[in-house]
Write a protein that holds these residues in place. Structure first.
Motif, PDB file in Angstrom:
ATOM      1  N   ILE A 159       0.494  -1.658   0.136  1.00  0.00           N
ATOM      2  CA  ILE A 159       0.085  -0.064  -0.710  1.00  0.00           C
ATOM      3  C   ILE A 159       1.050   1.427   0.168  1.00  0.00           C
ATOM      4  N   ARG A 160       0.611   2.703  -0.364  1.00  0.00           N
ATOM      5  CA  ARG A 160       0.746   3.184  -0.128  1.00  0.00           C
ATOM      6  C   ARG A 160       0.406   4.831  -0.618  1.00  0.00           C
ATOM      7  N   THR A 161       0.900   5.553  -0.283  1.00  0.00           N
ATOM      8  CA  THR A 161      -0.388   7.215  -0.048  1.00  0.00           C
ATOM      9  C   THR A 161      -0.583   7.317  -1.318  1.00  0.00           C
ATOM     10  N   VAL A 162      -1.792   8.045  -2.438  1.00  0.00           N
ATOM     11  CA  VAL A 162      -0.924   8.169  -3.352  1.00  0.00           C
ATOM     12  C   VAL A 162      -0.253   9.598  -3.938  1.00  0.00           C
ATOM     13  N   GLY A 163       0.556   9.458  -4.783  1.00  0.00           N
ATOM     14  CA  GLY A 163       1.546  10.898  -4.627  1.00  0.00           C
ATOM     15  C   GLY A 163       2.773  10.664  -4.081  1.00  0.00           C
ATOM     16  N   GLU A 164       3.135   9.869  -3.465  1.00  0.00           N
ATOM     17  CA  GLU A 164       4.063   9.393  -2.778  1.00  0.00           C
ATOM     18  C   GLU A 164       4.859   7.855  -3.062  1.00  0.00           C
ATOM     19  N   GLU A 165       5.784   7.728  -3.370  1.00  0.00           N
ATOM     20  CA  GLU A 165       6.985   6.564  -3.975  1.00  0.00           C
ATOM     21  C   GLU A 165       6.585   5.558  -2.829  1.00  0.00           C
ATOM     22  N   SER A 166       7.076   5.326  -2.019  1.00  0.00           N
ATOM     23  CA  SER A 166       7.118   4.622  -1.375  1.00  0.00           C
ATOM     24  C   SER A 166       6.212   3.605  -1.090  1.00  0.00           C
ATOM     25  N   TRP A 167       5.934   2.463  -1.044  1.00  0.00           N
ATOM     26  CA  TRP A 167       5.230   1.574  -0.604  1.00  0.00           C
ATOM     27  C   TRP A 167       5.460   0.913   0.293  1.00  0.00           C
ATOM     28  N   GLN A 168       4.534   0.770   1.205  1.00  0.00           N
ATOM     29  CA  GLN A 168       4.677  -0.485   2.910  1.00  0.00           C
ATOM     30  C   GLN A 168       3.192  -1.946   2.284  1.00  0.00           C
ATOM     31  N   THR A 169       4.342  -2.726   3.059  1.00  0.00           N
ATOM     32  CA  THR A 169       3.856  -4.095   2.833  1.00  0.00           C
ATOM     33  C   THR A 169       2.390  -3.933   3.457  1.00  0.00           C
ATOM     34  N   PHE A 170       1.658  -4.164   3.013  1.00  0.00           N
ATOM     35  CA  PHE A 170       0.182  -4.501   3.530  1.00  0.00           C
ATOM     36  C   PHE A 170      -0.167  -5.790   3.555  1.00  0.00           C
ATOM     37  N   ASP A 171      -1.022  -6.334   4.975  1.00  0.00           N
ATOM     38  CA  ASP A 171      -1.821  -8.079   5.073  1.00  0.00           C
ATOM     39  C   ASP A 171      -3.059  -7.631   4.559  1.00  0.00           C
ATOM     40  N   VAL A 172      -4.033  -8.680   3.977  1.00  0.00           N
ATOM     41  CA  VAL A 172      -5.082  -8.361   3.654  1.00  0.00           C
ATOM     42  C   VAL A 172      -5.343  -9.491   4.761  1.00  0.00           C
ATOM     43  N   PRO A 173      -6.601  -9.443   5.798  1.00  0.00           N
ATOM     44  CA  PRO A 173      -7.027  -8.679   5.613  1.00  0.00           C
ATOM     45  C   PRO A 173      -6.039  -7.300   6.672  1.00  0.00           C
ATOM     46  N   GLY A 174      -6.431  -6.114   5.869  1.00  0.00           N
ATOM     47  CA  GLY A 174      -5.814  -4.645   7.099  1.00  0.00           C
ATOM     48  C   GLY A 174      -6.041  -3.456   6.490  1.00  0.00           C
ATOM     49  N   SER A 175      -5.303  -2.007   7.240  1.00  0.00           N
ATOM     50  CA  SER A 175      -5.916  -1.024   6.598  1.00  0.00           C
ATOM     51  C   SER A 175      -4.965   0.286   6.777  1.00  0.00           C
ATOM     52  N   ALA A 176      -5.164   1.007   6.291  1.00  0.00           N
ATOM     53  CA  ALA A 176      -4.439   2.262   5.787  1.00  0.00           C
ATOM     54  C   ALA A 176      -3.841   2.571   7.047  1.00  0.00           C
TER      55      ALA A 176
END
Length: 278
Positions: free
Chosen positions: A23-40
């Protein structure tokens, strides 16, 4: 490993899609590992990017985070056996909340309701091997701010401590604050994603009605079947008592149980359960 079902060969396969998301914030380059289920919010808190929103007055600092849009990406591999099925579907059990979904850069659909399960056919855009899934999530705060209700359906009041206009979005209202809780309108995938691959028809839900009268209960069954090719299908029903004894078996969508064992609230009696198989 996928679960497989079917009396004559493998007609139905399903499995969870949950590995390799980010997941990433739109407009930023960096990504974070995201768990499904999960939230920002939970993801960014776990990474130390956001402070604990439930500590002190951190709510007010974290609240600015929910002004952002988010992008979630993941991928999954379709086996040859799965790809060879007549029907391929992705089922999203919980999307929070306003989002556009894409598979292999093909638009699947737009969603705006956190309380619904969404099913998308991917037969036309899926491919054997690697498939890329992308979910663009719009800030719920910005969605409310830009929402234009029909004339006469405007909302001009808010409960104590809540965000004005939170009633315009199909999302738990307590996430927008209350007299007992903070304003933390999170975003993400809060329930599982499943892949369905099957031939012919798929059995969906069965609704069971009960009519109690004179010491017996009459059951009627209403079963939903997804049948894209409208192939002929035949349903059969079995009803078992709490000990596992078969009480009814047949194709009629109804059954009668004499002297049924009733379910009682805790402390007032037992909670026997009957099982219905379709």
């Amino acid at each position: 490993m996928p679960e497989v079902f079917g009396r004559k060969g493998v007609r139905f396969m399903k499995r969870e899609i949950k590995e390799g998301f980010k997941i990433r914030t739109v407009g930023e380059e960096s990504w974070q590992t995201f768990d499904v289920p999960g939230s920002a919010m939970t993801t960014y808190c776990a990474e130390g990017i956001l402070p604990d929103p439930y500590y002190g007055t951190n709510e007010y600092e974290v609240n600015r985070f929910f002004e952002h849009d988010f992008e979630i990406q993941g991928s999954f591999c379709l086996t040859g056996e799965e790809y060879g099925k007549e029907n391929l579907e992705l089922v999203f059990y919980g999307i929070d909340t306003v989002a556009d979904l894409y598979l292999n850069d093909v638009f699947l659909g737009h969603v705006e309701n956190m309380h619904r399960i969404y099913t998308f056919s991917i037969r036309e855009c899926a491919r054997e091997g690697e498939n890329g899934l992308r979910i663009q999530i719009t800030s719920p705060v910005k969605f409310i701010r830009s929402y234009r209700p029909e004339k006469g359906r405007e909302i001009h009041m808010a409960n104590t401590g809540t965000t004005l206009g939170s009633q315009y979005i199909r999302k738990p209202h307590c996430m927008f604050g209350w007299d007992w809780g903070p304003k933390l309108p999170d975003a993400g995938i809060f329930r599982k994603i499943e892949l369905f691959a099957y031939d012919g028809a798929r059995l969906l839900d069965t609704y069971i009605r009960q009519n109690h009268q004179d010491g017996r209960v009459s059951l009627t069954f209403e079963t939903e079947v997804k049948n894209p090719k409208e192939d002929p299908v035949k349903l059969s029903y079995q009803v078992y008592d709490p000990t596992g004894e078969l009480l009814y078996e047949g194709e009629e969508p109804s059954a009668a149980i004499e002297e049924p064992k009733l379910w009682w609230p805790n402390g007032l009696g037992d909670q026997p359960l009957y099982r219905v198989s379709v």
